[in-house]
Design a protein around this motif. Structure first.
Motif, mmCIF file in Angstrom:
data_model
loop_
_atom_site.group_PDB
_atom_site.id
_atom_site.type_symbol
_atom_site.label_atom_id
_atom_site.label_comp_id
_atom_site.label_asym_id
_atom_site.label_seq_id
_atom_site.Cartn_x
_atom_site.Cartn_y
_atom_site.Cartn_z
ATOM 1 N N LEU A 132 53.634 -19.775 -30.419
ATOM 2 C CA LEU A 132 54.876 -20.280 -30.647
ATOM 3 C C LEU A 132 54.909 -21.720 -29.581
ATOM 4 N N TYR A 133 54.619 -21.481 -28.109
ATOM 5 C CA TYR A 133 54.979 -22.185 -27.150
ATOM 6 C C TYR A 133 53.881 -22.964 -26.494
ATOM 7 N N ASP A 134 52.761 -22.990 -26.845
ATOM 8 C CA ASP A 134 51.666 -23.996 -26.428
ATOM 9 C C ASP A 134 52.157 -25.145 -26.430
ATOM 10 N N TYR A 140 53.539 -23.449 -32.282
ATOM 11 C CA TYR A 140 54.403 -23.689 -33.513
ATOM 12 C C TYR A 140 55.797 -24.575 -33.274
ATOM 13 N N TYR A 141 56.481 -24.356 -31.920
ATOM 14 C CA TYR A 141 57.594 -24.983 -31.834
ATOM 15 C C TYR A 141 57.219 -26.386 -31.167
ATOM 16 N N ALA A 142 55.790 -26.632 -30.830
ATOM 17 C CA ALA A 142 55.675 -27.809 -30.189
ATOM 18 C C ALA A 142 55.205 -28.921 -31.021
ATOM 19 N N TYR A 151 66.355 -21.581 -42.425
ATOM 20 C CA TYR A 151 67.650 -21.910 -42.309
ATOM 21 C C TYR A 151 68.036 -21.133 -41.315
ATOM 22 N N THR A 152 68.980 -22.060 -40.303
ATOM 23 C CA THR A 152 69.963 -21.284 -39.577
ATOM 24 C C THR A 152 71.449 -21.697 -39.976
ATOM 25 N N SER A 153 72.244 -20.896 -39.028
ATOM 26 C CA SER A 153 73.854 -21.360 -39.336
ATOM 27 C C SER A 153 74.098 -22.541 -39.147
ATOM 28 N N VAL A 154 73.182 -23.334 -38.335
ATOM 29 C CA VAL A 154 73.392 -24.828 -37.996
ATOM 30 C C VAL A 154 73.010 -25.589 -39.137
ATOM 31 N N SER A 155 72.172 -25.082 -40.162
ATOM 32 C CA SER A 155 71.854 -25.976 -41.488
ATOM 33 C C SER A 155 72.918 -25.847 -42.499
ATOM 34 N N GLU A 169 73.320 -25.264 -23.706
ATOM 35 C CA GLU A 169 72.961 -24.731 -25.039
ATOM 36 C C GLU A 169 71.213 -24.545 -24.992
ATOM 37 N N ILE A 170 70.813 -23.381 -25.201
ATOM 38 C CA ILE A 170 69.334 -23.017 -24.920
ATOM 39 C C ILE A 170 68.940 -22.930 -26.408
ATOM 40 N N GLY A 171 67.765 -23.498 -26.613
ATOM 41 C CA GLY A 171 67.173 -23.849 -27.821
ATOM 42 C C GLY A 171 67.944 -24.857 -28.707
ATOM 43 N N ALA A 172 68.306 -25.752 -28.169
ATOM 44 C CA ALA A 172 69.060 -26.924 -28.768
ATOM 45 C C ALA A 172 68.395 -27.440 -30.119
ATOM 46 N N HIS A 173 67.091 -27.274 -29.926
ATOM 47 C CA HIS A 173 66.217 -27.918 -31.179
ATOM 48 C C HIS A 173 66.540 -29.419 -31.153
ATOM 49 N N ASP A 174 66.930 -30.052 -32.374
ATOM 50 C CA ASP A 174 67.132 -31.412 -32.581
ATOM 51 C C ASP A 174 68.451 -31.976 -32.096
ATOM 52 N N GLY A 192 73.540 -19.837 -26.999
ATOM 53 C CA GLY A 192 72.217 -20.330 -27.870
ATOM 54 C C GLY A 192 72.335 -19.513 -29.164
ATOM 55 N N ASN A 193 71.972 -20.226 -30.369
ATOM 56 C CA ASN A 193 71.874 -19.726 -31.683
ATOM 57 C C ASN A 193 70.465 -19.335 -32.046
ATOM 58 N N GLU A 194 70.027 -18.252 -32.221
ATOM 59 C CA GLU A 194 68.729 -17.908 -32.801
ATOM 60 C C GLU A 194 67.769 -18.281 -31.600
ATOM 61 N N ILE A 195 68.032 -18.017 -30.350
ATOM 62 C CA ILE A 195 67.140 -18.075 -29.295
ATOM 63 C C ILE A 195 66.509 -16.810 -28.891
ATOM 64 N N LEU A 196 67.590 -15.613 -28.941
ATOM 65 C CA LEU A 196 66.796 -14.495 -28.296
ATOM 66 C C LEU A 196 65.789 -13.777 -29.125
HETATM 67 C C1 LIG Z 1 64.690 -20.243 -34.388
HETATM 68 S S1 LIG Z 1 64.878 -21.919 -33.214
HETATM 69 C C2 LIG Z 1 66.845 -22.163 -33.291
HETATM 70 C C3 LIG Z 1 67.235 -23.463 -33.022
HETATM 71 C C4 LIG Z 1 68.607 -23.896 -33.330
HETATM 72 N N1 LIG Z 1 69.268 -23.249 -32.117
HETATM 73 C C5 LIG Z 1 69.217 -23.768 -34.413
HETATM 74 O O1 LIG Z 1 70.231 -22.677 -34.519
HETATM 75 O O2 LIG Z 1 69.008 -24.206 -35.634
HETATM 76 C C6 LIG Z 1 64.584 -21.277 -31.444
HETATM 77 C C7 LIG Z 1 64.588 -22.648 -30.544
HETATM 78 O O3 LIG Z 1 64.631 -21.948 -29.505
HETATM 79 C C8 LIG Z 1 63.570 -22.559 -28.548
HETATM 80 N N2 LIG Z 1 63.131 -21.817 -27.283
HETATM 81 C C9 LIG Z 1 62.712 -20.716 -27.090
HETATM 82 N N3 LIG Z 1 62.539 -20.039 -25.988
HETATM 83 C C10 LIG Z 1 63.189 -20.957 -25.037
HETATM 84 C C11 LIG Z 1 63.579 -21.099 -23.923
HETATM 85 N N4 LIG Z 1 63.284 -20.092 -22.949
HETATM 86 N N5 LIG Z 1 64.036 -22.130 -23.113
HETATM 87 C C12 LIG Z 1 64.486 -23.035 -24.034
HETATM 88 N N6 LIG Z 1 64.333 -23.107 -25.390
HETATM 89 C C13 LIG Z 1 63.570 -22.210 -25.969
HETATM 90 C C14 LIG Z 1 62.465 -22.951 -29.457
HETATM 91 O O4 LIG Z 1 61.770 -24.014 -28.868
HETATM 92 C C15 LIG Z 1 63.078 -23.268 -30.651
HETATM 93 O O5 LIG Z 1 63.644 -24.564 -30.760
#
Ligand SMILES: C[S@@+](CC[C@H](N)C(=O)[O-])C[C@H]1O[C@@H](n2cnc3c(N)ncnc32)[C@H](O)[C@@H]1O
Length: 365
Positions: free
Chosen positions: A25-27, A32-34, A47-51, A81-86, A154-158
């Motif tokens: 996921l994180y290489d 995947y996320y990179a 999709y997430t709730s943000v979509s 905000e953690i995992g703020a994506h775009d 964070g949304n969908e970060i855990l």
């Molecule tokens: C499922 S996506 C959710 C994106 C967005 N929050 C949404 O709801 O649409 C998970 C995101 O968390 C990020 N992520 C995962 N672990 C992280 C960490 N330790 N610090 C920051 N971002 C992280 C990933 O890169 C990815 O962008």
């Protein structure tokens, strides 16, 4: 990614599942996320709730503004905000605060820890005109160097945090490793490990071959997040359950899922780097991790009920009458859509656990 993982296994031996996920996921180049910033939404993998639309961020902004007002309207405060994506959710939150809570907006620093340079650039482009003060940093440490009062969320970060895979055989838990040719192999668990301690909590009353997931990284994750704040609220939204439901005997294959082009699957070893790999969140375990840093769960409910509560004043003021907002509200809160599988948890420093929250999280006080 597959070649890189196989070479790592060849050089250093089998990978635990969290080590595999860290790469897949994180290489920084092939993970995947990179690889692209288009995983979320119609053209992506899930999709997430943000979509769903701007309403999700607008309702969260109400909660954040209420926190600011209830905590003495600090002259400087921060939302992390953690995992703020775009940056879409951040844009929805900031736009709403600017329009409806201008004083809170003026005092706000919006901070995003984002390791990926490409996403940092996308966030800058989207947010630089929407925030009074924007702090997009490559590490959480550079944000926590200057802690402020506020909220980290964070949304969908855990669900995206790496997890161990375990299987129950002959009265014992075994850990599943990833071995040569990308196949699974079970191994005994070191009795002194964090994983063994976590498994002790869920017990041994499971059928043969029962597979599940365990995260041992919640305490360190929460500790890092909380150091960005002098005092404040941690809030997470994700799919998952309290422990008794998570570890039901009937959930014998666990909750691990992969996503690619909106199709869910269960084999995480095919096409590493090209598919999302996640598992549900054990919110009881998250609450236990919060306790280790002096936080307690002060709210825990389904997304449907949490957002309905936040939307009530808007509904009464007639601000949710437009058909687009109503459709978004239904998608976010209806039990058949995102309302019941997603949960919201609030963690507060030194907070009191109400009997309702303790009951929902199966915490004995
Ligand atoms: C499922 S996506 C959710 C994106 C967005 N929050 C949404 O709801 O649409 C998970 C995101 O968390 C990020 N992520 C995962 N672990 C992280 C960490 N330790 N610090 C920051 N971002 C992280 C990933 O890169 C990815 O962008």
């Amino acid at each position: 990614m597959r070649e890189k993982i196989l070479s790592e296994i060849g050089q250093h031996g089998d990978l635990t599942f969290p080590e595999y996920l860290e790469m897949a996921l994180y290489d920084p180049e092939l993970g995947y996320y990179a690889r692209s910033d288009s995983q979320v939404g119609r053209g992506g993998d899930f999709y997430t709730s943000v979509s769903v639309g701007a309403l999700f961020g607008q309702l969260l902004a109400q909660r954040f503004a209420k926190w600011w007002e209830e905590n003495g309207s600090p002259q400087t405060w921060r939302i992390v905000e953690i995992g703020a994506h775009d940056g879409k959710l951040a844009a929805d939150v900031l736009g709403y605060l600017h329009a409806y809570f201008p004083k809170a907006w003026q005092a706000l620093e919006y901070a995003i820890p984002e390791p990926l340079p490409r996403l940092r650039q996308a966030q800058h482009e989207r947010l630089s005109k929407l925030a009074k003060k924007l702090n997009i940093a490559s590490t959480m440490a550079s944000i926590s160097a200057h802690p402020l009062p506020g909220i980290a969320f964070g949304n969908e970060i855990l669900d995206a945090l790496p997890f161990h895979l375990v299987e129950f055989y002959a009265g014992e838990w075994q850990e599943i490793y990833v071995t040569t040719n990308l196949t699974f192999t079970p191994k005994p668990i070191d009795h002194a490990s964090q994983l063994a301690a976590a498994l002790e909590k869920i017990g041994t009353d499971f059928p043969q071959g029962y597979r599940t997931e365990i995260r041992t990284n919640f305490p360190s994750f929460l500790r890092n997040v909380s150091t960005c704040l002098t005092d404040g609220l941690l809030l997470f939204i994700d799919y998952g359950f309290a422990a008794p439901e998570y570890y039901e005997r009937s959930r014998a294959a666990g909750t691990l899922r992969t996503f690619s082009k909106h199709k869910a699957d269960e084999d995480p070893l095919v096409r590493p780097g090209e598919i999302d790999i996640t598992a549900h969140v054990d919110f009881t375990d998250l609450a236990a991790a919060a306790k280790t840093i002096g936080y307690a769960p002060t709210a825990f409910s389904s997304q449907g009920s949490y957002l309905t509560h936040l939307a009530a004043p808007l509904m009464l003021a007639g601000e949710l009458d437009d058909p687009k907002a109503i459709a978004q509200f239904q998608s976010l809160t209806h039990p058949g859509k995102l309302g019941s599988s997603f949960h919201v948890i609030e963690l507060s420093p030194g907070g009191e656990i109400s009997s309702t929250v303790a009951h929902r999280l199966a915490i004995t006080q």
